[in-house]
Scaffold this active site. Structure first.
Site, PDB file in Angstrom:
ATOM      1  N   SER C  13      32.413  31.965   5.540  1.00  0.00           N
ATOM      2  CA  SER C  13      31.316  32.657   5.799  1.00  0.00           C
ATOM      3  C   SER C  13      30.267  32.833   4.556  1.00  0.00           C
ATOM      4  O   SER C  13      29.056  33.298   5.039  1.00  0.00           O
ATOM      5  CB  SER C  13      31.406  33.727   6.800  1.00  0.00           C
ATOM      6  OG  SER C  13      32.101  34.964   5.746  1.00  0.00           O
ATOM      7  N   CYS C 153      31.155  29.745 -11.985  1.00  0.00           N
ATOM      8  CA  CYS C 153      30.200  28.983 -12.196  1.00  0.00           C
ATOM      9  C   CYS C 153      29.614  29.131 -13.757  1.00  0.00           C
ATOM     10  O   CYS C 153      29.238  28.171 -14.378  1.00  0.00           O
ATOM     11  CB  CYS C 153      28.997  29.350 -11.342  1.00  0.00           C
ATOM     12  SG  CYS C 153      28.875  31.149 -10.969  1.00  0.00           S
TER      13      CYS C 153
END
Lengths: 350, 350, 350, 350
Positions: C13, C153
């Site tokens: 989600s 990241c």
């Protein structure tokens, strides 16, 4: 030198509160004596409003009515609706000047609170004593009141766009849809799913499209001007900017541009914060060019081919749509020029 | 394995051209054989479209009709209006399949070119041979044509919002104002004062508010559906996002929500790129959630109190509003599924 | 036709989960068989990810290990750190292929979890079995593993910027500061004060500037390449965009541009998702031109006057910085080409 | 009441010019007597600066030196470098007070104009007479000069970040890289490919990364403070905001936080526009919270693990980075308080 008017701000931690503090801190005739916040009592104001670091020496305090009213002549309330109504009657009783920025005292007809806000208004009589704080409409009444109900931002934009044509009946339609484009600061300082940056940025998102609450006050004010029942639909859309709102109020009729221009010029003659926008380079209002200021730029466009008329109004939602307008109205009520402390040019580019 | 359809792109250096290249480069049944650009002939495509570095081995070439048509079965034109019209007739004569993304072949009534585009259309007969490339309206005709006039972005958004209610006459008003909010990429790749970042960012700026050209094609298509003369006013507003357009098409009438929902569901049944938006969390379309894809999200809101109905449509202006829709229509015309090469989920968050 | 690899997503989600679903839904050789969410179990996936409306027929389910592993060959975990570690050992025991996108299995040295993440890692042995999922560095190992720890990241951006110069020792400094500019989606889908649109938009805000956690994995990987202890400082800054991260990794030394260019070209030869950026029009990488794709654009700048070298790397933080890279690594581990399902051109302009 | 100082602005149509007019129009002791613009002579100022509608009664005029100097005591020049140098000597000869916002009189060493700006400076002697208009460094000298060379924005940010540690030598490194993140208004009012909104928005784009011109003045000023040759590398990056710049000046050394804090507090004691940022909620400067104001928020972060120190400075590039600082310096030179007319709280949120 005369003494300053002492002002307290109840509910000073939100965006409206912060904007009040920004503007009050540089007002030559007003003086901030208290700023309350339940959440931040005892904390420095710059903790919540980092922009104000260095501008205010006081800290947030608790909401102690006795203490606050003792050192203030006037109270500005930056509270949510249904909360303001708990404190205002007491302030009125104590003889304070009150500027309420919530919706709780804007509507004259108490029934409308049930319809639009879902609560039974406990002080219907008090409603009649407040003046709706839109100086372009209630200039004289504001000079003679101690109680001001400051308008909502989308209502301000919608009313200022439509007032001239409704008052003069140059447009005789009763079909008005005010398509408003609003910036994210309108939603207040509290984070939510919809305000989460990755979801909010680049959104072009309609909301409240089945009926926006500010229609109630817009209809009240426009009907007053028209001396007739006016119906307005407000359809707001969230866009990417942080400040600024544009109302594009669409209606139908046959009016030429010169008549509209004269209508606006005549209706707003002498009003210091209205600028009529017209011309080749910048033909219509854009909130980008009122950022940080109390101006409302108004204008219009007609498409005679189909009989469509659009009245535009551009404001900074936190200034003319909230804190600036509250101070403008308050200025009048204490005998100052409406633009005292508010002669600030918009920021550009921003 | 069957051979691919060979496609040339004339005018490949703008945003529409770049988007065509992005989508064509991953299309399983189409093959790019030439991309022209007067300005960049001889230069690598990634010089202009840095995103495409590594995707296309060819360079921009000059517009040499013989060379281009020799190695192509079809030509997509990403040229400005009034320029496209210079090349299309020759391509038609050579028997090429043509997908023109300019406005030059969208309107059946050549008189309208004078009125809206300020020029006398030199090939009024040819206009009749083109199919307006909106597959949700001209699905069957597109299967049987070699000539496609691809719709404008604001027209696409407006038509898709209004088509169901106009075709079924569930709304019998003839007062339609499509208040469109558009992103900066709609203006094309050429810098201007208005597109300069410091001026464009945070703008909420109406433009073409006296009459937007796309009204001509919107009225043509909606009148066709209604079998009656429909008048639509389009009022575009520049907002801060880079991609995406939302049409909020306001009109008047008395229709309940269930009727509207059924109307949309029935009108768009089977159309792969239409998604009807309804519900609590995301009650209305928002272009944010179609970015990068060919979807048009449609929906509506009614305010029965005042008899106002708003039909919404959200698209990515460069995909469903330009390059994606052109490929969708072309797919049909060469016997492919309409969504071939276009089954790309939108990017989120973006 | 061979059967597809069945994939379950645990924690679907959030933004990483949503991006996994976007990419998996169009992958020709992978098939989504379950998507779990504690909060949204039973609800349609498009409720949370409105972009995916029409792409996935399944709903969110509860995290029932038996049910999930029965119908899956592999599990991707899009959970926060400290949560992933609760489920991974069980999945390993059941013989599943695992791609963990949290930090919980990235570091070989379990001590570092105490130092950087504030917890005692309960499975130090298991750490050794995972391969750090950066295919540009661990290409061969990824072909021979079932267990992948997908990189962070900012670590990805920093490592890809510095790997060539560290591995080759063309820069012999050990002073590296990676000044990273990050978009708001890096912070995940949960709203906070800092992610509130009015506060986040237009911010240029340093955070974690006393030591960012991704330094741990960056140092691990760069030290491995250098066969020496490498120290890197990562200083992230929040900027206004929604997607994209740029690492500007500054260091010191005397290397000419040609040597650097050759160094990059040689180090990344054959790596499909690395594009070396150089030239006049676009001299340096900009994440704007990799949006929506798995590319890492790398480049450099030197200022010989002061002996400063900057290595740049630009990625889409949700693709190459998260979901795309996870699929790229997984592709290798199941014998597919690394770019299978990922040959998607970046979106532009966006 | 004393008479106001009469000020002319040469080159008033750009962003720096517009910002000068915004600030001068509300300055209690300065009066604008002329604003020149070659392009817009004879046109109303609000045509170019729509924010200023209603604030200035004069129009743009041609650059007629006799006329201008007749009615002005001081001239502010908002011209590009290499253009300013054509007018300044004449103004000096006429005995005018001069505030030049270009780079043409910032550097003492005329050789540097060849190196950094590519031209032979025609008035090397005149360079010595100008005071570099950074009041935090040249407070006393500014009180005794009629000639002010106003600093560049990225130089201002870099110098204010590094001045305390360089002057006190608490950091003894000579490796400084100032990684600056800049907003789009820094590029000026003229549109270009790089400033085109679809390309500029969402960019995180390094530029001038081989050596940015402002390094010359930053090195001059920091060397002066250090009484030693200081070398600084400035690496600017374009990000999405319209206003604001952050310098993250990285260097190396072993200093504890308390020492740094004291160093800043002591260096900037009494300087009205410096705010030292420190604490839990807002630990580092963010230009977002100085927008519209003349403040420079400064702060720092250290990562002792690797010996990295970062000095931060956040400014509004058009105010403290240009027009505001020019007025601040000018105030001193005419005997006013440095903050006269500049006591404006930043706008928030914006």
């Amino acid at each position: 030198m005369e003494s300053k008017v002492r002002v307290a701000v109840i509910g000073g931690s939100g965006y409206t509160g912060g904007e009040l503090l920004r503007l009050l801190s540089i007002h030559p005739h007003l003086e901030i004596t208290a700023v309350t916040s339940r959440e931040y009592a005892g904390k420095p104001i710059s903790l919540v409003h980092p922009n104000l670091k260095g501008f205010l020496s006081i800290s947030f305090s608790d909401l102690n009515m006795d203490k606050i009213t003792e050192k203030a002549d006037a109270v500005f309330l930056g509270l949510p609706h249904k909360v303001s109504v708990k404190y205002v009657p007491d302030l009125v009783e104590r003889g304070m000047r009150v500027v309420d920025l919530s919706a709780d005292f804007r509507l004259k007809n108490s029934e409308l609170y049930k319809e639009w806000y879902g609560y039974e208004h406990p002080y219907p009589d008090l409603l009649q004593k407040f003046v709706y704080g839109l100086p372009e409409i209630h200039y004289e009444e504001l000079k003679n009141t101690k109680l001001i109900a400051s308008p909502g931002c989308n209502a301000t934009a919608t009313i200022l766009a439509l007032a001239p044509v409704v008052a003069s009946k140059v447009v005789d339609s009763n079909k008005f849809v005010s398509d408003v484009k609003v910036s994210s600061s309108e939603g207040g300082a509290k984070p939510s799913e919809g305000s989460h940056h990755p979801e909010r940025q680049n959104a072009i998102r309609p909301y409240d499209a089945e009926g926006h609450r500010h229609a109630a006050e817009a209809e009240q004010e426009l009907s007053l001007l028209a001396k007739d029942k006016i119906k307005v639909s407000i359809v707001p859309h969230a866009v990417s900017s942080v400040r600024g709102a544009l109302a594009s109020a669409h209606t139908w009729g046959e009016v030429d541009d010169m008549t509209l221009w004269k209508n606006l010029a005549s209706f707003y003659r002498g009003r210091k914060f209205i600028r009529i926008i017209r011309g080749n380079i910048h033909p219509y209002p854009d909130p980008k060019y009122v950022i940080g200021s109390n101006f409302a730029d108004v204008g219009f466009a007609t498409e005679s081919r189909v009989g469509r008329i659009t009245m535009f109004s551009a404001i900074d939602n936190l200034v003319k749509g909230a804190a600036g307008q509250a101070i403008q109205a308050f200025n009048l009520s204490v005998g100052l020029d409406e633009d005292e402390g508010l002669r600030i040019p918009p920021l550009r580019p921003a």
